[in-house]
Design a protein around this motif. Structure first.
Motif, PDB file in Angstrom:
ATOM      1  N   LEU A 111       0.815  -1.389   0.136  1.00 44.41           N
ATOM      2  CA  LEU A 111       0.072  -0.007  -0.109  1.00 44.41           C
ATOM      3  C   LEU A 111       0.964   1.357   0.039  1.00 44.41           C
ATOM      4  CD1 LEU A 111      -2.949  -0.806   2.441  1.00 44.41           C
ATOM      5  CD2 LEU A 111      -3.205  -0.600   0.094  1.00 44.41           C
ATOM      6  N   GLN A 127       1.937   1.659  -3.465  1.00 41.08           N
ATOM      7  CA  GLN A 127       1.247   2.510  -4.338  1.00 41.08           C
ATOM      8  C   GLN A 127       0.946   3.970  -3.905  1.00 41.08           C
ATOM      9  OE1 GLN A 127      -2.458   0.414  -3.914  1.00 41.08           O
ATOM     10  NE2 GLN A 127      -1.712  -1.428  -4.046  1.00 41.08           N
ATOM     11  N   ALA A 128       0.962   4.175  -2.837  1.00 43.75           N
ATOM     12  CA  ALA A 128       0.611   5.748  -2.306  1.00 43.75           C
ATOM     13  C   ALA A 128       1.818   6.541  -2.837  1.00 43.75           C
ATOM     14  CB  ALA A 128       0.565   5.643  -0.823  1.00 43.75           C
ATOM     15  N   ARG A 175      -7.903   7.212   0.905  1.00 39.04           N
ATOM     16  CA  ARG A 175      -7.477   5.690   1.613  1.00 39.04           C
ATOM     17  C   ARG A 175      -7.222   4.855   0.281  1.00 39.04           C
ATOM     18  NH1 ARG A 175     -12.867   2.463   3.691  1.00 39.04           N
ATOM     19  NH2 ARG A 175     -13.814   2.377   1.613  1.00 39.04           N
ATOM     20  N   ARG A 176      -6.278   3.999   0.144  1.00 37.01           N
ATOM     21  CA  ARG A 176      -6.099   2.872  -0.787  1.00 37.01           C
ATOM     22  C   ARG A 176      -6.388   1.492   0.163  1.00 37.01           C
ATOM     23  NH1 ARG A 176      -6.170   4.643  -5.303  1.00 37.01           N
ATOM     24  NH2 ARG A 176      -4.830   2.808  -5.821  1.00 37.01           N
ATOM     25  N   THR A 185      -6.073  -0.500   5.092  1.00 38.68           N
ATOM     26  CA  THR A 185      -6.190   0.857   4.275  1.00 38.68           C
ATOM     27  C   THR A 185      -5.142   1.456   4.478  1.00 38.68           C
ATOM     28  OG1 THR A 185      -7.567   1.868   5.639  1.00 38.68           O
ATOM     29  CG2 THR A 185      -8.761   0.422   4.030  1.00 38.68           C
TER      30      THR A 185
END
Length: 154
Positions: A29, A32-33, A114-115, A123
């Motif tokens: 995550l 990705q962020a 949020r992802r 998340t």
């Protein structure tokens, strides 16, 4: 994971965790962020979670302060995501977004809503503090400590 360096943007990660979340899921995550943030980000100041989740095994290996925030400090944050299930359970539409904003302090900016992990176990959201760079990380840690001891958010 790495903490931020002097002159950084003072980013705070907010994380929501289910029991089966793993460290690999959180690392994914964060990757990705980083790719989605408007400016390059190599690190962050702290990681904020709902009180009671601070010892979750998925948080092992993060070399930044893990800030445990009481539920009350999350309820009034202006989150972008509105999950009916989370509103009913926690009083906020996104635990990750609310945690990031609460830990980042007054006038925080939500940089990334949020992802959600592919398996739904975690998340992650990113907020930026709006303070002078010198008191950024120290202020975030002190603020979160006060909140975890029952103080109300300023």
């Amino acid at each position: 994971m790495t903490a931020s360096t002097p002159g950084h943007a003072c980013l705070v990660l907010g994380v929501g965790l289910r029991a089966h979340a793993t460290a690999a899921t959180l690392r994914g995550l964060w990757q990705q962020a980083k790719a989605l943030l408007p400016a390059p980000a190599d690190g962050f100041c702290s990681l904020a979670v709902l009180e009671g989740k601070e010892q979750h095994p998925a948080l092992a290996g993060w070399r930044v302060p893990v800030l445990a925030l009481p539920l009350e400090s999350l309820r009034h944050q202006p989150v972008a995501t509105q999950s009916a299930r989370l509103i009913a359970r926690y009083g906020t539409g996104s635990v990750a977004e609310a945690a990031a904003l609460a830990a980042a302090g007054p006038q925080a900016q939500l940089l990334l809503p949020r992802r959600v992990a592919q398996d739904g176990s975690a998340t992650l959201a990113v907020a930026r503090r709006r303070v002078a760079p010198l008191d950024c990380c120290i202020a975030a840690a002190c603020r979160a400590a006060a909140l975890s001891q029952g103080a109300t958010a300023p």
